[in-house]
Design a protein around this motif. Structure first.
Motif, mmCIF file in Angstrom:
data_model
loop_
_atom_site.group_PDB
_atom_site.id
_atom_site.type_symbol
_atom_site.label_atom_id
_atom_site.label_comp_id
_atom_site.label_asym_id
_atom_site.label_seq_id
_atom_site.Cartn_x
_atom_site.Cartn_y
_atom_site.Cartn_z
ATOM 1 N N SER A 193 -4.533 -9.887 -40.040
ATOM 2 C CA SER A 193 -5.953 -10.222 -40.106
ATOM 3 C C SER A 193 -6.611 -9.844 -41.418
ATOM 4 O O SER A 193 -7.771 -10.194 -41.638
ATOM 5 C CB SER A 193 -6.698 -9.527 -38.960
ATOM 6 O OG SER A 193 -6.920 -8.154 -39.260
ATOM 7 N N ALA A 194 -5.911 -9.096 -42.274
ATOM 8 C CA ALA A 194 -6.500 -8.565 -43.511
ATOM 9 C C ALA A 194 -7.775 -7.791 -43.226
ATOM 10 O O ALA A 194 -8.631 -7.639 -44.092
ATOM 11 C CB ALA A 194 -6.765 -9.679 -44.526
ATOM 12 N N HIS A 211 -8.797 -1.714 -46.233
ATOM 13 C CA HIS A 211 -10.107 -2.162 -46.691
ATOM 14 C C HIS A 211 -10.177 -3.672 -46.469
ATOM 15 O O HIS A 211 -9.231 -4.400 -46.786
ATOM 16 C CB HIS A 211 -10.304 -1.836 -48.168
ATOM 17 C CG HIS A 211 -11.737 -1.758 -48.567
ATOM 18 N ND1 HIS A 211 -12.370 -0.563 -48.839
ATOM 19 C CD2 HIS A 211 -12.677 -2.722 -48.735
ATOM 20 C CE1 HIS A 211 -13.632 -0.795 -49.170
ATOM 21 N NE2 HIS A 211 -13.843 -2.106 -49.099
ATOM 22 N N GLU A 212 -11.271 -4.141 -45.926
ATOM 23 C CA GLU A 212 -11.386 -5.556 -45.568
ATOM 24 C C GLU A 212 -11.005 -6.456 -46.740
ATOM 25 O O GLU A 212 -11.525 -6.320 -47.852
ATOM 26 C CB GLU A 212 -12.822 -5.858 -45.115
ATOM 27 C CG GLU A 212 -12.997 -7.245 -44.551
ATOM 28 C CD GLU A 212 -14.379 -7.476 -43.948
ATOM 29 O OE1 GLU A 212 -14.626 -8.590 -43.457
ATOM 30 O OE2 GLU A 212 -15.215 -6.532 -43.969
ATOM 31 N N LEU A 213 -10.042 -7.358 -46.472
ATOM 32 C CA LEU A 213 -9.568 -8.346 -47.447
ATOM 33 C C LEU A 213 -9.035 -7.713 -48.730
ATOM 34 O O LEU A 213 -8.900 -8.366 -49.752
ATOM 35 C CB LEU A 213 -10.672 -9.357 -47.769
ATOM 36 C CG LEU A 213 -10.969 -10.325 -46.609
ATOM 37 C CD1 LEU A 213 -12.336 -10.968 -46.775
ATOM 38 C CD2 LEU A 213 -9.874 -11.400 -46.511
ATOM 39 N N SER A 258 -11.061 1.966 -47.790
ATOM 40 C CA SER A 258 -10.599 1.622 -46.434
ATOM 41 C C SER A 258 -11.664 1.938 -45.387
ATOM 42 O O SER A 258 -11.351 2.137 -44.216
ATOM 43 C CB SER A 258 -9.269 2.300 -46.088
ATOM 44 O OG SER A 258 -8.237 1.864 -46.958
ATOM 45 N N THR A 259 -12.925 1.950 -45.822
ATOM 46 C CA THR A 259 -14.040 2.010 -44.883
ATOM 47 C C THR A 259 -14.358 0.582 -44.478
ATOM 48 O O THR A 259 -15.040 -0.152 -45.184
ATOM 49 C CB THR A 259 -15.269 2.683 -45.517
ATOM 50 O OG1 THR A 259 -14.893 3.992 -45.953
ATOM 51 C CG2 THR A 259 -16.409 2.797 -44.521
ATOM 52 N N GLY A 275 -7.883 3.302 -50.797
ATOM 53 C CA GLY A 275 -7.630 1.938 -50.361
ATOM 54 C C GLY A 275 -7.125 1.082 -51.507
ATOM 55 O O GLY A 275 -6.985 1.569 -52.627
ATOM 56 N N SER A 276 -6.783 -0.147 -51.202
ATOM 57 C CA SER A 276 -7.077 -0.744 -49.916
ATOM 58 C C SER A 276 -6.009 -0.474 -48.844
ATOM 59 O O SER A 276 -6.217 -0.767 -47.674
ATOM 60 C CB SER A 276 -7.248 -2.264 -50.078
ATOM 61 O OG SER A 276 -6.055 -2.868 -50.577
ATOM 62 N N SER A 277 -4.863 0.104 -49.239
ATOM 63 C CA SER A 277 -3.783 0.349 -48.284
ATOM 64 C C SER A 277 -3.959 1.697 -47.585
ATOM 65 O O SER A 277 -3.005 2.463 -47.417
ATOM 66 C CB SER A 277 -2.428 0.301 -49.005
ATOM 67 O OG SER A 277 -2.273 -0.882 -49.747
#
Length: 484
Positions: free
Chosen positions: A94-95, A129-131, A137-138, A159-161
């Motif tokens: 879903s990323a 982290h969204e997309l 990663s909030t 983030g993003s990982s």
């Protein structure tokens, strides 16, 4: 042999594989222990999906093999987590964004498939982290939520990982895959006390070590890459070797290594972090490493003209290409943008739609990026360097901002600056140059927070860079596990 839970949780990836290959540890027992650990630590929000039935079935298969067959699998029974933007058959991809919530692709990314073919087991999908458009990663998407740092749940994991990093640091899994566009494997590795690797990308041709076309929800084909994350550099080398087919690491000794210290990346560091980094330098120097100060006075200026111009422009084509190739439920950037949950990511997608770099992209890609690459190549050659070394981030983990996107940070009481820019400063240049970068733990700050050191190497020097990292980690040692 009977293993306690604590003994199983303490295993590195290399140790776990060896125990399963030789029959000293049952894969089913190990997977069950880690699944229970994941369930007990749900408040960290490290995972978006848990592969309970699939992981146990795969473990039973490993245990059913003959001793000879198990020994032939380089990752026999190794549980891994896969970042939620990397394609996995039968599991959510879903990323971390609402428009793709519940989407399951019908193919594995090649990097994932190579791990599976070697005997690895997917434990679950890791939050992010969204997309992948951020370093905290909030995530405000309802199905995701903010990832928490195992060393202090009130702080970001990077983030993003961030989900992959938090799961590894928390002993939910010994290893996993993240992705890296500007620092997304290395920043969370540094902030959670693990190791993270960005392999060579070069110009995207023969120099690109990991080939995952249309198998990762993208930002930029020029900059994106999958990268392994684990508790030790030796474990990174194990996963990297499986993904690439490369053989054993070259032999490296600390004595005689020439390591450059790029001045711009040692400037304006948080005092507590710099203390740990300088102490590590003293240990390494005492062990025979030669450190060479290097000016690299063009580095930050060139990088500033390259990074956003390429990432924002390429996302306009790369995102819809992935959506269409994977038969996703939405097909356009606008459809994804309309449902973005996190304000900072919405701002980034507004920029993608506005296309502000239309007139700068070609210059950034064909003129400025090659100049940045040459700046690195000249630095390595003129000073006869094996690698560059600097703190992965300018500061340790900071508090989670529940609003996601309004964050600034102050370093040593100075005027507040943009949080993302602060954390990206040291990792972004190597990303844009396409050279390999490795973050490994340097120690804990006086406040008990992890500090990472990054090694960058010449393009294509990945296995030697990992070997240098192994030598460094053998001297500096591993960090104590977080108290959870």
């Amino acid at each position: 042999m009977t293993w306690t839970v604590d003994e199983q949780l303490a295993l590195t990836a290399t140790e776990a594989v060896a125990a399963i290959q030789t029959g000293r540890l049952k894969a089913t027992d190990y997977v069950a222990t880690l699944l229970a650990r994941a369930a007990a630590l749900q408040t960290l929000n490290a995972l978006t999906a848990l592969n309970m039935e699939g992981a146990l079935a795969a473990a039973r298969h490993i245990d059913s093999l003959s001793a000879q067959a198990r020994a032939a699998l380089p990752l026999a029974g190794l549980p891994v987590v896969i970042k939620d933007n990397i394609n996995t058959t039968g599991l959510l991809t879903s990323a971390g964004t609402p428009a793709l919530d519940g989407f399951v692709p019908d193919n594995n990314a090649p990097s994932v498939q190579r791990l599976l073919d070697a005997g690895a087991i997917v434990l679950g999908k890791a939050n992010m982290h969204e997309l992948a458009f951020g370093i905290t990663s909030t995530n405000l998407a309802p199905h995701a939520g903010a990832v928490r740092n195992p060393y202090d749940p009130g702080l970001i994991p990077g983030g993003s990982s961030g989900g992959t990093a938090a799961a590894i640091a928390a002993r939910i899994t010994p290893a996993g895959l993240g992705t890296d566009t500007g620092g997304s494997t290395r920043i969370p590795a540094a902030l959670t006390g693990i190791a993270g690797f960005r392999p060579s990308v070069g110009d995207g041709g023969a120099e690109r070590r990991y080939h995952d076309p249309n198998a990762v929800v993208p930002i930029s084909h020029t900059r994106d890459t999958v990268g392994p994350m684990a508790r030790t550099v030796a474990d990174l080398a194990l996963l990297d070797g499986v993904i690439t087919g490369d053989g054993p690491l070259p032999q490296v000794t600390l004595t005689g290594l020439r390591i450059g210290l790029p001045a711009p990346l040692w400037d304006d560091l948080e005092y507590a972090l710099e203390d740990v980094a300088r102490a590590a330098l003293k240990q390494l120097e005492a062990a025979g490493v030669t450190f060479v100060p290097v000016a690299m006075d063009q580095l930050l200026d060139l990088n500033a003209q390259v990074g956003s111009a390429i990432a924002i422009y390429e996302a306009r084509e790369d995102v819809p290409a992935w959506l269409v190739a994977n038969n996703a439920p939405v097909k356009t950037v606008a459809e994804v943008a309309a449902r973005i949950a996190s304000p900072d990511v919405r701002d980034a997608y507004d920029a993608i739609l506005a296309n502000p770099f239309a007139n700068q992209y070609q210059t950034a890609l064909t003129v400025l990026r090659p100049q940045l690459q040459q700046h690195y190549a000249d630095t390595f050659a003129v000073h006869q360097l094996d690698a560059l070394l600097f703190p992965t981030t300018r500061l340790c983990a900071v508090p989670i901002d529940p609003l996601a996107g309004s964050s600034t940070v102050s370093i040593n009481g100075a005027a507040p600056i943009n949080e993302m820019n602060a954390f990206l400063r040291n990792t972004d240049p190597a990303s844009n140059a396409g050279i390999p970068g490795l973050s490994l733990p340097a120690g804990l700050s006086a406040e008990g927070l992890p500090v990472g050191l990054e090694l960058d190497g010449p393009r294509g020097s990945d296995r030697r860079l990992l070997a240098i990292g192994v030598a460094f980690e053998q001297l500096l040692g591993a960090l104590p596990a977080p108290t959870l």
